[in-house]
Write a protein that holds these residues in place. Structure first.
Motif, PDB file in Angstrom:
ATOM      1  N   GLN A  94     -25.765   7.417   9.793  1.00 51.71           N
ATOM      2  CA  GLN A  94     -24.531   7.911   9.153  1.00 51.71           C
ATOM      3  C   GLN A  94     -24.549   9.418   9.004  1.00 51.71           C
TER       4      GLN A  94
ATOM      5  N   ARG B 143      -9.920   9.889   9.244  1.00 51.58           N
ATOM      6  CA  ARG B 143      -9.300  11.027   9.921  1.00 51.58           C
ATOM      7  C   ARG B 143      -7.929  11.315   9.333  1.00 51.58           C
ATOM      8  N   HIS B 144      -7.598  12.580   9.258  1.00 51.26           N
ATOM      9  CA  HIS B 144      -6.314  12.977   8.694  1.00 51.26           C
ATOM     10  C   HIS B 144      -5.991  14.373   9.171  1.00 51.26           C
ATOM     11  N   ALA B 145      -4.713  14.723   9.150  1.00 54.41           N
ATOM     12  CA  ALA B 145      -4.309  16.067   9.546  1.00 54.41           C
ATOM     13  C   ALA B 145      -4.491  17.007   8.348  1.00 54.41           C
TER      14      ALA B 145
ATOM     15  N   LYS C  25     -14.448   4.239  17.711  1.00 59.77           N
ATOM     16  CA  LYS C  25     -15.436   4.374  16.635  1.00 59.77           C
ATOM     17  C   LYS C  25     -16.267   3.107  16.565  1.00 59.77           C
TER      18      LYS C  25
ATOM     19  N   ASN D 154      -3.968   9.699  14.150  1.00 57.46           N
ATOM     20  CA  ASN D 154      -5.164   9.313  13.399  1.00 57.46           C
ATOM     21  C   ASN D 154      -5.127   7.889  12.869  1.00 57.46           C
TER      22      ASN D 154
ATOM     23  N   GLU E 254      -3.188  16.433   4.573  1.00 59.04           N
ATOM     24  CA  GLU E 254      -3.254  15.022   4.179  1.00 59.04           C
ATOM     25  C   GLU E 254      -4.627  14.755   3.567  1.00 59.04           C
TER      26      GLU E 254
ATOM     27  N   TRP F  57       1.118   7.146  -1.453  1.00 57.63           N
ATOM     28  CA  TRP F  57       0.528   5.944  -0.861  1.00 57.63           C
ATOM     29  C   TRP F  57       1.662   5.073  -0.366  1.00 57.63           C
TER      30      TRP F  57
ATOM     31  N   GLU G  38     -20.328   7.352   4.330  1.00 53.32           N
ATOM     32  CA  GLU G  38     -19.390   7.392   5.444  1.00 53.32           C
ATOM     33  C   GLU G  38     -18.228   8.338   5.111  1.00 53.32           C
TER      34      GLU G  38
ATOM     35  N   ALA H 280     -19.473  12.062   5.219  1.00 54.72           N
ATOM     36  CA  ALA H 280     -19.728  12.519   6.587  1.00 54.72           C
ATOM     37  C   ALA H 280     -18.435  12.882   7.313  1.00 54.72           C
ATOM     38  N   GLN H 281     -17.321  12.287   6.897  1.00 48.20           N
ATOM     39  CA  GLN H 281     -16.061  12.532   7.597  1.00 48.20           C
ATOM     40  C   GLN H 281     -15.169  13.541   6.888  1.00 48.20           C
TER      41      GLN H 281
ATOM     42  N   TYR I 180     -14.944   2.727   8.880  1.00 47.45           N
ATOM     43  CA  TYR I 180     -13.922   3.366   8.053  1.00 47.45           C
ATOM     44  C   TYR I 180     -13.366   4.612   8.734  1.00 47.45           C
ATOM     45  N   ASN I 181     -12.052   4.663   8.836  1.00 45.32           N
ATOM     46  CA  ASN I 181     -11.372   5.773   9.510  1.00 45.32           C
ATOM     47  C   ASN I 181     -10.828   6.740   8.461  1.00 45.32           C
TER      48      ASN I 181
ATOM     49  N   GLN J  52      -0.343   0.625   5.712  1.00 49.23           N
ATOM     50  CA  GLN J  52      -1.745   0.992   5.543  1.00 49.23           C
ATOM     51  C   GLN J  52      -2.514   0.830   6.853  1.00 49.23           C
ATOM     52  N   ARG J  53      -3.569   1.623   6.992  1.00 56.21           N
ATOM     53  CA  ARG J  53      -4.399   1.509   8.192  1.00 56.21           C
ATOM     54  C   ARG J  53      -5.213   0.226   8.136  1.00 56.21           C
ATOM     55  N   PRO J  54      -5.247  -0.528   9.256  1.00 54.90           N
ATOM     56  CA  PRO J  54      -6.118  -1.705   9.256  1.00 54.90           C
ATOM     57  C   PRO J  54      -7.568  -1.269   9.031  1.00 54.90           C
TER      58      PRO J  54
END
Lengths: 297, 632
Positions: free
Chosen positions: B247, A169-171, B354, B422, A174, A153, A17, A20-21, A166-167, A158-160
């Protein structure tokens, strides 16, 4: 499924995962048992394709000689690409644990070195071997852990992270740190190494080694850069290491365990945690959390 | 995994083999420190020897400094990992703990129980297969007991242990225990639990938790840990329909193409027919590519790489499913949505949804109501704030493969991600498909945009002018219209102030209303474009997300965004309508640039500097760029 099989499958899912991202992923490779397990899991995750990312070793020049030897053997695999980063600033200033203390040594060699290497490679995602059972602040870190462009950090923001979604994503600038072994314990790691018959650095197995008692820890005299203090005596003892870092900062334990099943047998009766042998965890209150906030793994 | 590599007849090997054959249960403990939650988790860890001596020593040290138990060890300090938590004596974030007994390995989600931490409890419950609801025997079923039970029910947990703690403080009274159990059962009737166990425990001493108790002769049931050791692990239901979200596609060379993923439910064998959602194409499983050697089948929970018979188009995020019991395909669903972000949910804003490995743009097109988690009552609402739970209709831009959450916790769960920051802002569980694609058929018009454009001898598109109030948008819009009119191009101007007097007279200036304002204008602009007109929109449109939404509604190829850039100091000084003065005086709340932000467009089609260039110069730049991009 047995619980080890479930842990394995979950880690493979996480690794896939993440890749892939990511645009430019990398795997932190510290030569230790956790890195060894992640490398094995990543090979499984992408089989039959080769690993879709390089390995990065942040070398402090103070690692055990046997670790470097093991690393270089691993790197002979033609399907692997190993990047070794040595912080040039530390070389110039001759930063070392004896003169500068464990805290500054770790900060400059490892944390700063890591940030340099990540910036130089423009990596937007880095795998690390941290586990939640290791230390209290790690128990609260996400599997996909967001870092600002300064690698910071923020534990309170933090992201839930729900289900197995799983997220990452980032600019631009980052990054995301990913910990596929988050839900493994030390015992799981050893059991997995045994079940899968994976070679590890021989330092994990007991053998007569030259050690000195310093600040309550058995420190191995790995080379002649380690000067004895008054009253210190080098003794040869049957010891092994539960965790591997810079040799002057890593304590050995006396043991008779010369293979994985003997290590496991010792562990079932052990009464101390593995990070007790890590000086850097104890040098100040909440020290691991502080290091992580600053960008350490 | 491979089978074990151990020599068979050595006692250590046998022990290790037994360890390796254990299965895994993930559960959540719900309650607050006052209920003895930390004592309970601490006790489970301690009795299963997961707390080592050096940790215990460090704990004893911390207990004297921060603890609330006097000289005794405060187990709460073991679970409160962050510096801020230890200093403030509160648990902020969900933590995961690990322990094992002879029968099973456990991962415990330890989440704070207060209402403002709903987000964390939902997170912890999302991966749990069992929940322990702690009740203080002296207090009975409280509002928070109901809240915790409602949340674990919402997240689809079917196995519940109600641990009635501090039983020692009510003299091990069976009457009290029975009364609380009865009270809980009555309340739980409306929920969907399958197994509820009641256990009278004392977390501090471990009675009926890990150790037997001689003080409760009236309780003949199992200890809490024994229930946890035997409860059925749900993922092993192999009769469930096969599902796997792809995936990624592995193509190491031209001869090999494999589809990687984790099996969400059911089982799959070589030769099985599968359907690809949403495309609906079907094929067969040809083989597995597995590091550990050839295999012919795989089950839920396993990470696999499938090789298929036919070369059909499958990409990341597609859902593979059984053909006998296939997944639904829909672009319109009704969901339970839990809001996780500080910034409120904005209906109509475009978020990223998602689900499995699929990411798709989506928006909430209707918030039906909010659920009060303390009373389970429906409350009317226009938005959802942090920790709110609502029932919503969500539309996705393309159809996706999915299942209702109560049938499949894996293919029915999704998160919403803010497209600009994001961040993960929402967690959703699909109730059912609304199948909009079947319900609403678009009227087939025989005269279309193409025909109108042919007759008009021009192309329809939108020029979207965004910028601060007073930056010169309206002036530029009017001048542009005059210029185009002179060239015999049909135009129409939609101006913020004018539209707000009519079409959008019902809307204010809150973030939600601004989003709706933009949505309506974008929809109107799209109709004008369909009518073949050059549509000039002059709107402050301060948020990136709303401009992105407008672009999405109109269509990227028909949308030309111009950022009319003038510094705040200039426009405020200019203040042609006297609005900044009013806003500074507090007479105009939510005024852009004063107490509401203007998000600078990161990627407009064109930026004109109206404080530096004249109106004519700005027009020249716009027209030149429109010509260059073949709009004109």
């Amino acid at each position: 499924m047995s619980y080890l099989a479930r842990l394995e499958a979950e880690s493979m899912h996480i690794i896939r995962e993440a890749v892939a991202q990511a645009e430019n992923p990398v795997m932190l490779y510290s030569v230790g048992k956790d890195s060894t397990v992640i490398l094995h899991l990543a090979r499984k995750a992408f089989f039959p394709a080769p690993l879709p990312f390089p390995l990065l070793h942040v070398d402090t020049t103070w690692k055990f000689k046997e670790m470097i030897k093991f690393r270089d053997v691993v790197a002979t695999d033609p399907d692997l690409r190993l990047i070794v980063h040595i912080n040039p600033e530390c070389v110039r200033l001759n930063i070392n644990p004896f003169d500068h203390g464990s805290s500054m040594h770790t900060d400059l060699w490892k944390t700063e070195g890591l940030k340099q290497a990540l910036d130089e490679g423009a990596f937007d995602l880095a795998f690390g071997g941290a586990r939640r059972d290791e230390e209290k602040s790690r128990a609260k870190e996400r599997i996909f852990s967001f870092r600002t462009s300064k690698h910071v950090w923020d534990p309170k923001n933090q992201r839930p992270e729900l289900w197995n979604i799983y997220n990452a994503r980032h600019a631009a600038g980052e990054s995301i740190r990913v910990f596929p072994l988050s839900n493994w314990t030390e015992l799981d790691v050893w059991q997995y190494l045994l079940a899968e018959d994976i070679p590890v650095v021989p330092l994990y197995f007991a053998k007569p080694r030259p050690v000195v008692m310093r600040q309550g820890m058995q420190i191995m005299v790995d080379d002649d850069r380690m000067k004895l203090l008054p009253g210190e005596v080098v003794e040869t003892k049957m010891v092994r290491f539960r965790t591997l870092g810079c040799y002057p900062l890593t304590g050995a334990v006396e043991s008779e365990a010369t293979d994985l099943s003997m290590i496991l047998a010792e562990m079932f009766t052990s009464r101390s945690s593995e990070r007790q042998g890590r000086m850097i965890d104890h040098d100040q209150a909440g020290s691991m959390e502080k290091k992580k906030v600053e960008g350490y793994f | 995994m491979r089978s074990s590599n151990l020599p068979p007849n050595n006692p250590v090997s046998q022990f290790i083999k037994a360890q390796q054959e254990k299965d895994l249960l993930r559960f959540i403990v719900c309650g607050s420190v006052d209920d003895g939650k930390s004592s309970m988790i601490g006790r489970l860890l301690y009795d299963s020897k997961q707390i080592f001596d050096d940790q215990l020593a460090s704990l004893a040290n911390d207990s004297l400094q921060h603890g609330t138990q006097g000289e005794a060890i405060d187990f709460a300090l073991l679970t409160d990992g962050l510096q801020a938590e230890r200093e403030q004596g509160i648990t902020i974030d969900v933590a995961y703990r690990f322990f094992a007994t002879d029968k099973r390995a456990f991962i415990v989600a330890d989440a704070p129980g207060h209402e403002q931490y709903t987000r964390n409890m939902v997170t912890g419950a999302s991966t749990a297969e069992m929940a322990v609801v702690l009740i203080d025997a002296r207090k009975g079923v409280l509002t928070q007991t109901r809240r915790h039970s409602l949340l674990v029910d919402l997240l689809g947990i079917k196995n519940i242990i109600v641990a009635i703690n501090k039983i020692d403080l009510i003299d091990y009274s069976q009457e009290v225990f029975d009364a609380i159990s009865q009270q809980y059962l009555e309340f739980a009737e409306t929920l969907h639990f399958e197994n509820i166990h009641f256990v009278p425990i004392c977390a501090l001493t471990g009675e009926n938790l890990t150790l037997p108790s001689t003080n409760t002769p009236w309780y003949a049931g199992p200890r809490l840990i024994e229930i946890a050791e035997t409860v059925a692990v749900g993922t092993q239901d192999l009769s469930a329909a096969f599902r796997m979200s792809v995936q990624s596609v592995s193509r190491p060379n031209s001869d090999f193409r494999g589809y990687m993923g984790t099996i969400a439910s059911g089982a799959i064998n070589v030769g099985d027919l599968i359907r690809v959602n949403p495309s609906g194409m079907e094929t067969r499983v040809k083989a597995f590519a597995d590091f550990d050697g050839p295999r012919h089948s795989a089950i839920a929970g396993e990470s696999v790489c499938l090789v298929l018979e036919d070369e059909i188009d499958i990409s990341r995020g597609d859902l593979l499913s059984s053909i006998v019991d296939p997944a639904l395909v829909s672009d319109h669903v009704e969901v339970h949505l839990v809001w996780l972000a500080e910034e409120a949910m904005i209906p109509q804003r475009s978020y990223l949804l998602k689900i499995g490995s699929k990411e798709v743009r989506a928006h909430i097109d209707r918030l039906k109501y909010r659920i009060d988690i303390n009373s389970n009552e429906h409350v009317s609402a226009v938005t959802l704030g942090l920790n709110d739970i609502g029932i919503c209709n969500i539309s996705t831009v393309t159809p996706i493969g999915l299942d209702p959450y109560d049938l499949n916790r894996s293919t029915g769960a999704f998160v919403l991600i803010d497209r600009i920051t994001n961040r993960t802002v929402g967690a959703g569980m699909i109730r059912h498909s609304l199948r909009r694609s079947e319900n609403v058929q678009w009227q087939e018009l025989t005269v279309g945009r193409e025909q109108r454009e042919l007759m008009n001898e021009q192309k329809g598109f939108v020029v979207w002018l965004t910028g601060l109030s007073g930056s010169g948008k309206s002036t530029i819009a009017n001048a542009l219209e005059v210029m185009l009119h002179q060239r015999k191009i049909r135009t129409f101007v939609l101006d913020g102030d004018n539209v707000r007097h009519g079409l959008n007279a019902d809307l204010g200036f809150t973030e939600t209303d601004r989003a709706e304002n933009i949505r309506r204008v974008a929809e109107v602009a799209k109709l004008f474009v369909d009518a073949g007109m050059v549509t000039i929109v002059s709107f402050i449109s301060p948020f990136e997300a709303e401009r992105a939404l407008a672009r999405e509604i109109v269509g990227d190829s028909d949308f030309f965004e111009v950022f009319v850039d003038a510094p705040m100091v200039v426009v405020e000084k200019r203040d042609t309508k006297g609005l900044y003065a009013k806003a500074r005086a507090g007479l105009l709340p939510n005024f852009t640039g004063v107490d509401s932000p203007y998000e600078i467009p990161t990627n407009p089609n064109l930026r004109v500097e109206s404080s530096v260039s004249s109106v004519v110069e700005c027009l020249d730049q716009i027209v030149a760029e429109l010509v260059r991009k073949s709009f004109l």
